[in-house]
Design a protein around this motif. Structure first.
Motif, PDB file in Angstrom:
ATOM      1  N   ARG A 151      -2.696   4.724   2.521  1.00  0.00           N
ATOM      2  CA  ARG A 151      -2.486   4.771   3.977  1.00  0.00           C
ATOM      3  C   ARG A 151      -3.632   4.058   4.676  1.00  0.00           C
ATOM      4  NH1 ARG A 151      -1.919  10.477   6.284  1.00  0.00           N
ATOM      5  NH2 ARG A 151      -1.861   9.172   8.112  1.00  0.00           N
ATOM      6  N   ASN A 152      -3.326   3.486   5.791  1.00  0.00           N
ATOM      7  CA  ASN A 152      -4.323   2.822   6.638  1.00  0.00           C
ATOM      8  C   ASN A 152      -5.135   1.793   5.863  1.00  0.00           C
ATOM      9  OD1 ASN A 152      -3.570   4.501   8.844  1.00  0.00           O
ATOM     10  ND2 ASN A 152      -4.840   6.122   8.004  1.00  0.00           N
ATOM     11  N   LYS A 160       3.358   0.867   0.256  1.00  0.00           N
ATOM     12  CA  LYS A 160       2.814   2.201   0.569  1.00  0.00           C
ATOM     13  C   LYS A 160       2.470   2.981  -0.690  1.00  0.00           C
ATOM     14  CE  LYS A 160       3.600   1.834   5.029  1.00  0.00           C
ATOM     15  NZ  LYS A 160       2.545   1.339   5.829  1.00  0.00           N
TER      16      LYS A 160
END
Length: 132
Positions: free
Chosen positions: A52-53, A86
């Motif tokens: 994530r991020n 992801k």
């Protein structure tokens, strides 16, 4: 004056929490990994990593497993091409599985977002998990 000081403190707290909420993160589970406590690790495929991020400009993510109780032991890891996915799927690389000779050790996966395959570090993160 008190109001300005309180306002400044609140703004700094808001900026800090906003920046922290967008930090590069990884998550994984040991599910499905064969239990090993002999001190002789197996060569296995990586777990699935949720990412994530991921920082802008990331082209590769370098993963490394570290035994926090015996950091000098090289469990290895791997470098994976990153193109916006992801999840880093199992089988992207092989490493030496957690396998403490007795008891329980703390292991930490470290992930480094990179702009180049052999460097160009952008950001790091780590998630520690007990094993077994």
């Amino acid at each position: 004056m008190k109001f300005r000081k309180s306002l400044a403190v609140a703004c700094v707290a808001l900026l800090t929490s906003t920046a922290a909420s967008h930090a590069f993160e990884i998550n994984f589970t040991w599910d499905g990994l064969k239990l090993c406590t002999t001190g002789k690790p197996n060569r296995v495929s990586n777990p699935a990593f949720a990412v994530r991020n991921v920082p802008a400009g990331t082209k590769y993510i370098r993963f490394k497993l570290v035994d926090r109780d015996v950091p000098s032991y090289n469990h290895g890891g791997g470098v994976v091409a990153y193109s916006g996915q992801k999840v880093i799927k199992p089988g992207a690389f092989k490493y030496k599985s957690p396998c403490p000779p007795s008891g329980q050790h703390t292991y930490e996966w470290r992930a480094t977002a990179q702009s180049k395959k052999n460097g160009g570090a952008i950001a790091k993160t780590a998630k520690a998990r007990k094993y077994p």
